[in-house]
Write a protein that holds these residues in place. Sequence first.
Motif, PDB file in Angstrom:
ATOM      1  N   ILE A  18       0.882  -1.169   0.000  1.00 35.30           N
ATOM      2  CA  ILE A  18       0.000   0.000   0.000  1.00 35.30           C
ATOM      3  C   ILE A  18       0.918   1.217   0.000  1.00 35.30           C
ATOM      4  CG2 ILE A  18      -1.866   1.203   1.174  1.00 35.30           C
ATOM      5  CD1 ILE A  18      -2.580  -1.526   2.470  1.00 35.30           C
ATOM      6  N   VAL A  19       0.949   1.895  -1.131  1.00 35.90           N
ATOM      7  CA  VAL A  19       1.969   2.916  -1.381  1.00 35.90           C
ATOM      8  C   VAL A  19       1.347   4.291  -1.571  1.00 35.90           C
ATOM      9  CG1 VAL A  19       3.909   3.524  -2.870  1.00 35.90           C
ATOM     10  CG2 VAL A  19       3.312   1.125  -2.558  1.00 35.90           C
ATOM     11  N   PRO A  20       1.701   5.263  -0.709  1.00 33.74           N
ATOM     12  CA  PRO A  20       1.229   6.638  -0.919  1.00 33.74           C
ATOM     13  C   PRO A  20       1.883   7.252  -2.155  1.00 33.74           C
ATOM     14  CG  PRO A  20       2.190   6.369   1.276  1.00 33.74           C
ATOM     15  CD  PRO A  20       2.476   5.129   0.503  1.00 33.74           C
ATOM     16  N   SER A  21       1.157   8.119  -2.817  1.00 37.27           N
ATOM     17  CA  SER A  21       1.675   8.729  -4.051  1.00 37.27           C
ATOM     18  C   SER A  21       2.978   9.486  -3.818  1.00 37.27           C
ATOM     19  CB  SER A  21       0.623   9.646  -4.671  1.00 37.27           C
ATOM     20  OG  SER A  21       0.251  10.661  -3.764  1.00 37.27           O
ATOM     21  N   ALA A  22       3.166  10.057  -2.623  1.00 44.61           N
ATOM     22  CA  ALA A  22       4.414  10.783  -2.340  1.00 44.61           C
ATOM     23  C   ALA A  22       5.624   9.864  -2.447  1.00 44.61           C
ATOM     24  CB  ALA A  22       4.360  11.410  -0.947  1.00 44.61           C
ATOM     25  N   PHE A  23       5.465   8.586  -2.106  1.00 40.74           N
ATOM     26  CA  PHE A  23       6.573   7.633  -2.197  1.00 40.74           C
ATOM     27  C   PHE A  23       6.939   7.367  -3.649  1.00 40.74           C
ATOM     28  CE2 PHE A  23       6.416   5.174   2.077  1.00 40.74           C
ATOM     29  CZ  PHE A  23       6.311   6.370   2.761  1.00 40.74           C
ATOM     30  N   THR A  24       5.930   7.221  -4.502  1.00 42.70           N
ATOM     31  CA  THR A  24       6.212   6.927  -5.910  1.00 42.70           C
ATOM     32  C   THR A  24       6.725   8.165  -6.634  1.00 42.70           C
ATOM     33  OG1 THR A  24       3.878   7.264  -6.492  1.00 42.70           O
ATOM     34  CG2 THR A  24       4.584   5.018  -6.047  1.00 42.70           C
ATOM     35  N   GLU A  25       6.200   9.352  -6.276  1.00 37.42           N
ATOM     36  CA  GLU A  25       6.648  10.586  -6.914  1.00 37.42           C
ATOM     37  C   GLU A  25       8.116  10.861  -6.624  1.00 37.42           C
ATOM     38  OE1 GLU A  25       3.969  13.545  -5.447  1.00 37.42           O
ATOM     39  OE2 GLU A  25       2.273  12.763  -6.598  1.00 37.42           O
ATOM     40  N   LYS A  26       8.563  10.532  -5.407  1.00 39.89           N
ATOM     41  CA  LYS A  26       9.950  10.774  -5.021  1.00 39.89           C
ATOM     42  C   LYS A  26      10.821   9.540  -5.223  1.00 39.89           C
ATOM     43  CE  LYS A  26       8.719  14.361  -1.786  1.00 39.89           C
ATOM     44  NZ  LYS A  26       8.697  14.823  -0.414  1.00 39.89           N
ATOM     45  N   ASN A  27      10.244   8.506  -5.849  1.00 43.72           N
ATOM     46  CA  ASN A  27      10.968   7.280  -6.163  1.00 43.72           C
ATOM     47  C   ASN A  27      11.575   6.648  -4.905  1.00 43.72           C
ATOM     48  OD1 ASN A  27      11.578   5.346  -8.002  1.00 43.72           O
ATOM     49  ND2 ASN A  27      13.480   6.302  -8.674  1.00 43.72           N
ATOM     50  N   LEU A  28      10.778   6.568  -3.822  1.00 45.35           N
ATOM     51  CA  LEU A  28      11.253   6.025  -2.551  1.00 45.35           C
ATOM     52  C   LEU A  28      11.026   4.524  -2.411  1.00 45.35           C
ATOM     53  CD1 LEU A  28      10.104   8.853  -0.110  1.00 45.35           C
ATOM     54  CD2 LEU A  28      12.391   8.431  -1.005  1.00 45.35           C
ATOM     55  N   ILE A  29      10.402   3.920  -3.411  1.00 42.70           N
ATOM     56  CA  ILE A  29      10.219   2.465  -3.358  1.00 42.70           C
ATOM     57  C   ILE A  29      10.893   1.844  -4.563  1.00 42.70           C
ATOM     58  CG2 ILE A  29       8.048   2.584  -2.080  1.00 42.70           C
ATOM     59  CD1 ILE A  29       6.637   1.927  -4.756  1.00 42.70           C
ATOM     60  N   GLY A  30      11.309   0.626  -4.394  1.00 37.95           N
ATOM     61  CA  GLY A  30      11.938  -0.084  -5.495  1.00 37.95           C
ATOM     62  C   GLY A  30      10.925  -0.924  -6.247  1.00 37.95           C
ATOM     63  N   LEU A  37      -1.169  -1.306  -4.243  1.00 35.42           N
ATOM     64  CA  LEU A  37      -2.352  -0.463  -4.146  1.00 35.42           C
ATOM     65  C   LEU A  37      -1.848   0.948  -3.877  1.00 35.42           C
ATOM     66  CD1 LEU A  37      -5.410  -0.010  -3.941  1.00 35.42           C
ATOM     67  CD2 LEU A  37      -5.231  -0.631  -1.524  1.00 35.42           C
ATOM     68  N   LYS A  38      -2.055   1.841  -4.843  1.00 32.09           N
ATOM     69  CA  LYS A  38      -1.601   3.223  -4.678  1.00 32.09           C
ATOM     70  C   LYS A  38      -2.711   4.039  -4.015  1.00 32.09           C
ATOM     71  CE  LYS A  38       1.861   3.495  -8.246  1.00 32.09           C
ATOM     72  NZ  LYS A  38       2.140   2.318  -8.849  1.00 32.09           N
ATOM     73  N   VAL A  39      -2.317   4.835  -3.011  1.00 37.40           N
ATOM     74  CA  VAL A  39      -3.253   5.697  -2.299  1.00 37.40           C
ATOM     75  C   VAL A  39      -2.715   7.126  -2.313  1.00 37.40           C
ATOM     76  CG1 VAL A  39      -4.161   3.849  -0.843  1.00 37.40           C
ATOM     77  CG2 VAL A  39      -2.171   5.151  -0.079  1.00 37.40           C
ATOM     78  N   THR A  41      -2.745   9.493   0.333  1.00 37.34           N
ATOM     79  CA  THR A  41      -2.148  10.052   1.549  1.00 37.34           C
ATOM     80  C   THR A  41      -1.686   8.962   2.505  1.00 37.34           C
ATOM     81  OG1 THR A  41      -4.231  10.068   2.766  1.00 37.34           O
ATOM     82  CG2 THR A  41      -3.730  12.035   1.418  1.00 37.34           C
ATOM     83  N   MET A  42      -0.911   9.366   3.502  1.00 36.73           N
ATOM     84  CA  MET A  42      -0.469   8.439   4.543  1.00 36.73           C
ATOM     85  C   MET A  42      -1.657   7.966   5.378  1.00 36.73           C
ATOM     86  SD  MET A  42       2.703   7.839   4.166  1.00 36.73           S
ATOM     87  CE  MET A  42       3.211   7.110   5.718  1.00 36.73           C
ATOM     88  N   LEU A  43      -2.634   8.825   5.628  1.00 29.12           N
ATOM     89  CA  LEU A  43      -3.815   8.421   6.385  1.00 29.12           C
ATOM     90  C   LEU A  43      -4.590   7.346   5.624  1.00 29.12           C
ATOM     91  CD1 LEU A  43      -5.756   8.599   8.747  1.00 29.12           C
ATOM     92  CD2 LEU A  43      -6.862  10.521   7.589  1.00 29.12           C
ATOM     93  N   GLU A  44      -4.746   7.545   4.328  1.00 30.88           N
ATOM     94  CA  GLU A  44      -5.438   6.536   3.520  1.00 30.88           C
ATOM     95  C   GLU A  44      -4.658   5.217   3.539  1.00 30.88           C
ATOM     96  OE1 GLU A  44      -7.256   5.871  -0.970  1.00 30.88           O
ATOM     97  OE2 GLU A  44      -6.237   7.749  -0.509  1.00 30.88           O
ATOM     98  N   ARG A  45      -3.342   5.290   3.533  1.00 36.58           N
ATOM     99  CA  ARG A  45      -2.501   4.091   3.631  1.00 36.58           C
ATOM    100  C   ARG A  45      -2.790   3.343   4.936  1.00 36.58           C
ATOM    101  NH1 ARG A  45       2.948   1.801   2.948  1.00 36.58           N
ATOM    102  NH2 ARG A  45       3.864   1.506   4.994  1.00 36.58           N
ATOM    103  N   LEU A  46      -2.825   4.069   6.032  1.00 32.48           N
ATOM    104  CA  LEU A  46      -3.077   3.450   7.335  1.00 32.48           C
ATOM    105  C   LEU A  46      -4.457   2.801   7.372  1.00 32.48           C
ATOM    106  CD1 LEU A  46      -2.109   2.907  10.212  1.00 32.48           C
ATOM    107  CD2 LEU A  46      -3.080   5.108  10.859  1.00 32.48           C
ATOM    108  N   LEU A  47      -5.460   3.495   6.857  1.00 31.59           N
ATOM    109  CA  LEU A  47      -6.811   2.943   6.837  1.00 31.59           C
ATOM    110  C   LEU A  47      -6.884   1.678   5.987  1.00 31.59           C
ATOM    111  CD1 LEU A  47      -8.856   6.266   6.600  1.00 31.59           C
ATOM    112  CD2 LEU A  47      -8.561   4.782   8.611  1.00 31.59           C
ATOM    113  N   LYS A  48      -6.190   1.666   4.853  1.00 30.88           N
ATOM    114  CA  LYS A  48      -6.160   0.468   4.002  1.00 30.88           C
ATOM    115  C   LYS A  48      -5.396  -0.660   4.694  1.00 30.88           C
ATOM    116  CE  LYS A  48      -8.517   1.804   0.452  1.00 30.88           C
ATOM    117  NZ  LYS A  48      -9.821   1.197   0.169  1.00 30.88           N
ATOM    118  N   MET A  49      -4.326  -0.324   5.412  1.00 29.65           N
ATOM    119  CA  MET A  49      -3.592  -1.349   6.163  1.00 29.65           C
ATOM    120  C   MET A  49      -4.514  -1.996   7.190  1.00 29.65           C
ATOM    121  SD  MET A  49       0.094   0.567   6.668  1.00 29.65           S
ATOM    122  CE  MET A  49       0.501  -0.357   8.115  1.00 29.65           C
ATOM    123  N   MET A  50      -5.318  -1.193   7.866  1.00 35.57           N
ATOM    124  CA  MET A  50      -6.253  -1.720   8.859  1.00 35.57           C
ATOM    125  C   MET A  50      -7.330  -2.566   8.191  1.00 35.57           C
ATOM    126  SD  MET A  50      -5.101  -0.742  11.747  1.00 35.57           S
ATOM    127  CE  MET A  50      -6.386  -0.788  12.958  1.00 35.57           C
TER     128      MET A  50
END
Length: 81
Positions: A18-30, A37-39, A41-50
Amino acid sequence: MGCVSTAAVVHGRRVLDIVPSAFTEKNLIGKTCRKELKVATMLERLLKMMEFGDAFIALPGGFDTLEELFQIVSWAQLSIH
């Protein structure tokens, strides 16, 4: 986290990134070998994790890791999850 999720996939487990768009925009994931699942915000990420998570682990990370860990522990304490 990449090594842990890759090992899980290799051993036949389902993994959802579950990846926030800020991570993909800054290329922080490999590159991933699992479903993403792209979301927005970080809050949306947490809610999806739950929503999708059966268990949670925290490995060394940044402040966001601590925030997510404390939120999940708080919700568990309040019987929200």
